[in-house]
Design a protein around this motif. Structure first.
Motif, PDB file in Angstrom:
ATOM      1  N   ASN A  29       0.820  -1.206   0.000  1.00  0.00           N
ATOM      2  CA  ASN A  29       0.000   0.000   0.000  1.00  0.00           C
ATOM      3  C   ASN A  29       0.858   1.260   0.000  1.00  0.00           C
ATOM      4  N   PHE A  30       1.883   1.274   0.833  1.00  0.00           N
ATOM      5  CA  PHE A  30       2.773   2.429   0.877  1.00  0.00           C
ATOM      6  C   PHE A  30       3.440   2.639  -0.475  1.00  0.00           C
ATOM      7  N   GLY A  31       3.893   1.551  -1.084  1.00  0.00           N
ATOM      8  CA  GLY A  31       4.531   1.663  -2.389  1.00  0.00           C
ATOM      9  C   GLY A  31       3.587   2.196  -3.446  1.00  0.00           C
ATOM     10  N   ARG A  32       2.338   1.720  -3.411  1.00  0.00           N
ATOM     11  CA  ARG A  32       1.341   2.177  -4.385  1.00  0.00           C
ATOM     12  C   ARG A  32       1.034   3.661  -4.210  1.00  0.00           C
ATOM     13  N   LEU A  33       0.907   4.108  -2.946  1.00  0.00           N
ATOM     14  CA  LEU A  33       0.481   5.477  -2.672  1.00  0.00           C
ATOM     15  C   LEU A  33       1.605   6.498  -2.735  1.00  0.00           C
ATOM     16  N   TYR A  34       2.807   6.120  -2.261  1.00  0.00           N
ATOM     17  CA  TYR A  34       3.831   7.139  -2.036  1.00  0.00           C
ATOM     18  C   TYR A  34       5.166   6.879  -2.733  1.00  0.00           C
TER      19      TYR A  34
ATOM     20  N   MET B  79       5.225   4.775  -6.146  1.00  0.00           N
ATOM     21  CA  MET B  79       4.929   4.702  -7.575  1.00  0.00           C
ATOM     22  C   MET B  79       4.605   6.055  -8.208  1.00  0.00           C
ATOM     23  N   PRO B  80       3.862   6.954  -7.555  1.00  0.00           N
ATOM     24  CA  PRO B  80       3.564   8.231  -8.218  1.00  0.00           C
ATOM     25  C   PRO B  80       4.806   9.061  -8.527  1.00  0.00           C
ATOM     26  N   HIS B  81       5.938   8.732  -7.906  1.00  0.00           N
ATOM     27  CA  HIS B  81       7.139   9.542  -8.081  1.00  0.00           C
ATOM     28  C   HIS B  81       8.257   8.798  -8.811  1.00  0.00           C
TER      29      HIS B  81
ATOM     30  N   ALA C 167       9.722  10.552 -11.976  1.00  0.00           N
ATOM     31  CA  ALA C 167      10.648  11.640 -11.661  1.00  0.00           C
ATOM     32  C   ALA C 167      12.010  11.092 -11.243  1.00  0.00           C
ATOM     33  N   PHE C 168      12.019   9.986 -10.482  1.00  0.00           N
ATOM     34  CA  PHE C 168      13.283   9.366 -10.074  1.00  0.00           C
ATOM     35  C   PHE C 168      14.059   8.859 -11.285  1.00  0.00           C
ATOM     36  N   LEU C 169      13.373   8.184 -12.202  1.00  0.00           N
ATOM     37  CA  LEU C 169      14.049   7.637 -13.381  1.00  0.00           C
ATOM     38  C   LEU C 169      14.571   8.748 -14.293  1.00  0.00           C
ATOM     39  N   GLN C 170      13.844   9.840 -14.365  1.00  0.00           N
ATOM     40  CA  GLN C 170      14.342  10.974 -15.154  1.00  0.00           C
ATOM     41  C   GLN C 170      15.559  11.620 -14.492  1.00  0.00           C
TER      42      GLN C 170
ATOM     43  N   ILE D 281       8.802  12.457   0.527  1.00  0.00           N
ATOM     44  CA  ILE D 281       7.871  12.439   1.662  1.00  0.00           C
ATOM     45  C   ILE D 281       7.957  13.735   2.441  1.00  0.00           C
ATOM     46  N   GLY D 282       9.179  14.145   2.771  1.00  0.00           N
ATOM     47  CA  GLY D 282       9.398  15.423   3.427  1.00  0.00           C
ATOM     48  C   GLY D 282       8.877  15.461   4.851  1.00  0.00           C
TER      49      GLY D 282
END
Length: 308
Positions: free
Chosen positions: A103-108, A110-112, A115-118, A294-295
């Motif tokens: 769940n954490f991976g899906r929510l916080y 995967m959406p980013h 940006a990490f790969l770029q 996350i910040g």
């Protein structure tokens, strides 16, 4: 001889990490035939068979298990030394295998990811979603995100965030059944239990530094949090969960907090990785990125407060 032995051991390690000759060849950027030749040469050098090979799977022989247990630490040091020298002048690169909670991976996470790969074009990211604490070393992971108490002393841990554990329910459920005011009143309610928190349905509260453990009951429990969140939204019962898992629902009002004046233990969120001596730059890049994403305050708290 040393160079040849190194390439043979490197092939042996890659086969064990990736589970096939083809995947090992891809990792080392050689042909599968080259991997086969290196392993054959190593077995001939030792006079012992190291791997059982079949069309379906590979497994270590008894000799292979003993040999790998002896050489793995030294090989890891050699590979790490090479990576350290390379990292002095190179960008993070290579395949990065990370285990993340579902769940954490899906929510916080995967959406980013894009940006990490770029940001790091030299990294190929392999995310494995699993709520269990997998064996990072045995399964060949570079790092993991873990939630809750840590127990594996072989791993290095860095706390990247903290989340509260709370009780939530839908407004419809509370209108039908009433809102409990004390933990003891939970016995009269349907409680949704996440079995990876605790095998037995007992919830622990804290007030004035004294723990209070309350047995709860309900007709639905699961080892995956998302279906329980959905069940709570649809009025099935009261759920104990982490705030990160229900930030959107709390923000839009489909769930509300129950008994907010009773505290439950907070949950640490950690990045962990195997080596105490060296952290590859690809691992460092991923951990820094997740922590920055996350910040502070944590991203889910900002969602709840309507600040995102």
């Amino acid at each position: 001889m040393i160079g040849g032995l190194y390439s043979e051991l490197e092939a042996f390690e890659a086969i064990l990490q990736h589970g096939s000759f083809t995947a090992a060849a891809k990792q080392l950027q050689v042909t599968p035939g080259a991997i086969t030749r290196r392993l054959n040469t190593l077995e001939a050098r030792l006079g012992a068979k190291l791997l059982n090979r079949s069309t379906r799977r590979l497994s270590l022989t008894e000799s292979g298990r003993h040999y790998y247990a002896e050489v793995a630490p030294a090989l890891a040091q050699i590979l790490a030394a090479g990576e350290r020298v390379h990292d002095l002048s190179a960008q993070p690169r290579g395949e990065l295998r990370v285990s993340v909670p579902m769940n954490f991976g899906r929510l916080y996470v995967m959406p980013h990811v894009e940006a990490f790969l770029q940001r790091w074009p030299g990294i190929d990211l392999d995310l494995q979603f699993d709520d269990r604490f997998v064996d990072l070393i045995g399964a060949g992971f570079d790092a993991a995100i873990r939630i809750g108490a840590l127990s594996d002393s072989r791993l290095v841990a860095r706390r990247i965030a903290q989340t509260r554990r709370i009780l939530v329910a839908s407004p419809d459920y509370l209108a039908r059944r009433g809102a409990p005011r004390t933990p003891a009143e939970l016995i009269e309610h349907d409680c949704l239990h996440y079995t990876l928190f605790r095998d037995t349905p007992t919830w622990e509260f804290h007030r004035d530094r004294e723990p209070l453990r309350v047995p709860v009951r309900g007709r639905l429990k699961a080892n995956y949090g998302l279906p329980l969140v959905d069940a709570a939204v649809h009025g099935r019962g009261i759920l104990q969960t982490a705030t990160f898992a229900v930030a959107e629902e709390l923000a839009n009002g489909s769930l509300v907090e129950v008994m907010p004046d009773w505290s439950l233990l907070p949950i640490g969120i950690y990045a962990v990785y195997p080596s105490r001596d060296y952290r590859p730059r690809k691992v460092e890049a991923f951990i820094d990125f997740v922590e920055a994403t996350i910040g502070e305050p944590a991203l889910w708290d900002r969602v709840i407060a309507g600040q995102t």
